[in-house]
Design an enzyme around this catalytic site. Structure first.
Site, PDB file in Angstrom:
ATOM      1  N   ASP A   1      36.196  71.432 -12.198  1.00  0.00           N
ATOM      2  CA  ASP A   1      37.460  71.288 -11.471  1.00  0.00           C
ATOM      3  C   ASP A   1      38.581  71.143 -12.499  1.00  0.00           C
ATOM      4  O   ASP A   1      38.653  70.145 -13.226  1.00  0.00           O
ATOM      5  CB  ASP A   1      37.382  70.040 -10.572  1.00  0.00           C
ATOM      6  CG  ASP A   1      38.598  69.903  -9.657  1.00  0.00           C
ATOM      7  OD1 ASP A   1      39.658  70.470  -9.966  1.00  0.00           O
ATOM      8  OD2 ASP A   1      38.475  69.189  -8.641  1.00  0.00           O
ATOM      9  N   HIS A   2      39.450  72.135 -12.550  1.00  0.00           N
ATOM     10  CA  HIS A   2      40.500  72.135 -13.574  1.00  0.00           C
ATOM     11  C   HIS A   2      41.548  71.054 -13.328  1.00  0.00           C
ATOM     12  O   HIS A   2      42.399  70.803 -14.184  1.00  0.00           O
ATOM     13  CB  HIS A   2      41.182  73.504 -13.619  1.00  0.00           C
ATOM     14  CG  HIS A   2      41.440  73.987 -15.018  1.00  0.00           C
ATOM     15  ND1 HIS A   2      41.969  73.183 -15.994  1.00  0.00           N
ATOM     16  CD2 HIS A   2      41.226  75.200 -15.604  1.00  0.00           C
ATOM     17  CE1 HIS A   2      42.093  73.882 -17.119  1.00  0.00           C
ATOM     18  NE2 HIS A   2      41.639  75.098 -16.915  1.00  0.00           N
ATOM     19  N   ARG A   3      41.507  70.382 -12.196  1.00  0.00           N
ATOM     20  CA  ARG A   3      42.454  69.297 -11.937  1.00  0.00           C
ATOM     21  C   ARG A   3      42.088  68.038 -12.714  1.00  0.00           C
ATOM     22  O   ARG A   3      42.969  67.217 -13.016  1.00  0.00           O
ATOM     23  CB  ARG A   3      42.490  68.971 -10.437  1.00  0.00           C
ATOM     24  CG  ARG A   3      43.017  70.070  -9.555  1.00  0.00           C
ATOM     25  CD  ARG A   3      42.876  69.717  -8.086  1.00  0.00           C
ATOM     26  NE  ARG A   3      41.478  69.497  -7.700  1.00  0.00           N
ATOM     27  CZ  ARG A   3      41.085  69.143  -6.479  1.00  0.00           C
ATOM     28  NH1 ARG A   3      41.987  68.968  -5.522  1.00  0.00           N
ATOM     29  NH2 ARG A   3      39.804  68.970  -6.206  1.00  0.00           N
TER      30      ARG A   3
END
Length: 519
Positions: free
Chosen positions: A489-491
């Site tokens: 998850d790039h968040r």
């Protein structure tokens, strides 16, 4: 006249609202006892046996194998046996048969102010043994009830002479609703699902909401963790509403069959001769999406729609790890962990070094009404691993995997795989992971950009280990090579963190002895 009790399908855990009836374990006319398994049902989590809270003769089976049944709907009807459970002994004088079932409200005599429906619900549970199904059970214990002070009159329900129906006419409903107190809240709270916001576990609350047309999705629960209590539904019911025809108000609380939702299943027989309008091809069959497949579909769709994922991968020389296991197997042929257990050990070590990949991204609403976001970390690692079963793909998780050695991880992998394939894994075992390991190499696949198991933030995939040409010390040699793929998850992190974790696991596979001292 023989009394017939109707047992409603109980909540089977984690707020699940339906289950598929797999198989009946009893037939009409059978004599059954309390807590005897009566049916096998399949939820989105597992297959479980449902025990009966009543003893007697099976009068009716409400449903056929393969049918999807809603929680709170009739499952089985049981005619009371000739020798019913003895009534609860109390010091109060018996009530004559002509006494009314519901007596006028007099606050000086009704100290607990319990509703008639809740009283009946508790009374009927007294025959139970204490065996608990997920989110449901019979309390059991001794057949005594403590009261702070005696009532003026004893309900005929407790003397076995008659029973107050759970469904009451509209005219009496409001009077009984006013009798609800914290005693009912305690009854409902004991069956709630921890951490499930907006959960509704009590069949009484569900029934009340359904019969009054209350949408529970818009009700704010005042109980622990957002549990919707009886008082919450009553508050909605008593709010001023548009005037309805008198005929509607006088309808019985039980919704007529004609108004029930249309059955969602499509019979495969209905496809005979049908032609698809888009392709012009004949339709050969329709397969309902249900059970595990339905849960997987919903989870994967939510993952792809909510998580901005990214993928990194690397080829790894696994020759040293394979050789290490071969040597250990010669020394201990029957007690050597599998390669997946070794890699699981490396993964837990990597997550300790890069803990952001063992978190959860949570969005919500702050006190001012704006959007709030936070990354929730955990004290421990519940390592999930994908397991293919006849019911579909499931992800059992090894709790506190970071505290286990490779041998202990191997034992848990084998145990959880076995119960998952038997359909006996519990919702906790299938839904508590914080990071997932996916060994798709067993299917002969080299690599895959896997979908993250929502609400986790990363998944590591392992491809098959095969002989490949590899350059080592400037020379071309044949080595055991596998591909590792990390989807994250790039968040919660950037590529540098993801690459650092992936490289850590890869280095451990190429030089395994440094991390396996706890064997």
């Amino acid at each position: 006249m023989t009394e017939t009790k109707v047992f409603l399908l109980p909540d089977l855990g984690e707020g699940l609202t339906e289950a598929e009836l797999v198989n009946w374990l009893v037939a009409v006319g059978d004599e059954i006892h309390v807590d005897q398994p009566i049916a096998e049902v399949e939820t989105a989590k597992s297959v479980v046996e449902v025990p009966s809270p009543y003893a007697g003769t099976v009068a009716e089976l409400h449903g056929a194998p393969g049918q999807t049944m809603d929680v709170g709907k009739p499952l089985i009807s049981v005619a009371a046996s000739e020798s019913p459970v003895e009534p609860v002994e109390t010091t109060e004088p018996p009530v004559e048969t002509h006494a009314p079932l519901v007596e006028p409200v007099e606050t000086e005599h009704v100290e607990t102010k319990e509703s008639a429906a809740a009283e009946t619900y508790r009374t009927e549970e007294k025959a139970g043994s204490g065996n608990v199904l997920i989110g449901y059970g019979t309390p059991g214990g001794t057949a005594t009830v403590r009261r702070t002070r005696p009532r003026r009159a004893q309900s005929l329900v407790e003397h076995g002479e008659a029973r107050t129906p759970l469904v009451e006419p509209v005219g009496t409903q409001s009077a009984h609703a006013k009798l609800t107190t914290a005693a009912d809240d305690a009854l409902l709270s004991r069956t709630r699902v921890p951490g499930k916001l907006g959960a509704v576990i009590s069949p009484l609350v569900r029934r009340m909401a359904r019969e009054h047309g209350v949408d529970l999705g818009h009700v704010h629960g005042s109980g622990d963790s957002g549990l919707i209590m009886r008082r919450d539904v009553e508050a909605v019911i008593t709010k001023p509403a548009k005037a309805e025809p008198i005929e509607t108000e006088r309808q019985p609380l039980v919704v007529p069959v004609e108004t029930q939702p249309v059955e969602r299943r499509v019979s495969t027989n209905s496809t005979s001769g049908a032609v698809d309008s888009r392709t012009g091809l004949a339709i050969t069959g329709r397969t309902p999406v249900r059970g595990v497949r339905k849960a997987v579909a919903a989870n994967m769709a939510r993952s792809r729609s909510e998580i901005p994922e990214a993928t990194v991968w690397v080829d790894v020389d696994a020759t040293a790890l394979v050789d290490l296991r071969v040597g250990l197997k010669k020394a201990e042929p029957h007690n050597t962990p599998g390669l997946l257990a070794f890699i699981a050990r490396f993964v837990t070590a990597g997550l300790k070094k890069y803990p952001v990949l063992n978190t959860r991204f949570v969005s919500g609403e702050d006190t001012s009404g704006g959007e709030s976001q936070e990354i929730v970390g955990f004290d421990g690692i519940n390592l999930g691993f994908a397991a293919q079963t006849d019911r579909g793909l499931v992800v059992p998780s090894i709790r506190n995997a970071d505290r286990l050695s490779a041998k202990q991880l191997d034992a848990e992998i084998k145990r959880l795989t076995a119960i998952a394939r038997e359909g006996k894994a519990t919702p906790t075992e299938l839904g508590s992971g914080t990071f997932t390991l996916n060994n798709y190499g067993v299917f002969g696949i080299d690599g895959s950009a896997a979908i993250i198991n929502y609400p986790e933030v990363a998944i590591l995939g392992i491809g098959r280990i095969i002989d490949k040409p590899w350059v080592a010390d400037g020379e071309l040699v044949v080595r055991k090579v596998t591909e590792l793929t990390l989807t994250f998850d790039h968040r919660v992190c950037d590529g540098g963190t993801a690459a650092g974790f992936l490289r850590f696991v890869a280095d451990a596979i190429e030089s395994p002895t440094s991390l396996l001292a706890d064997l």
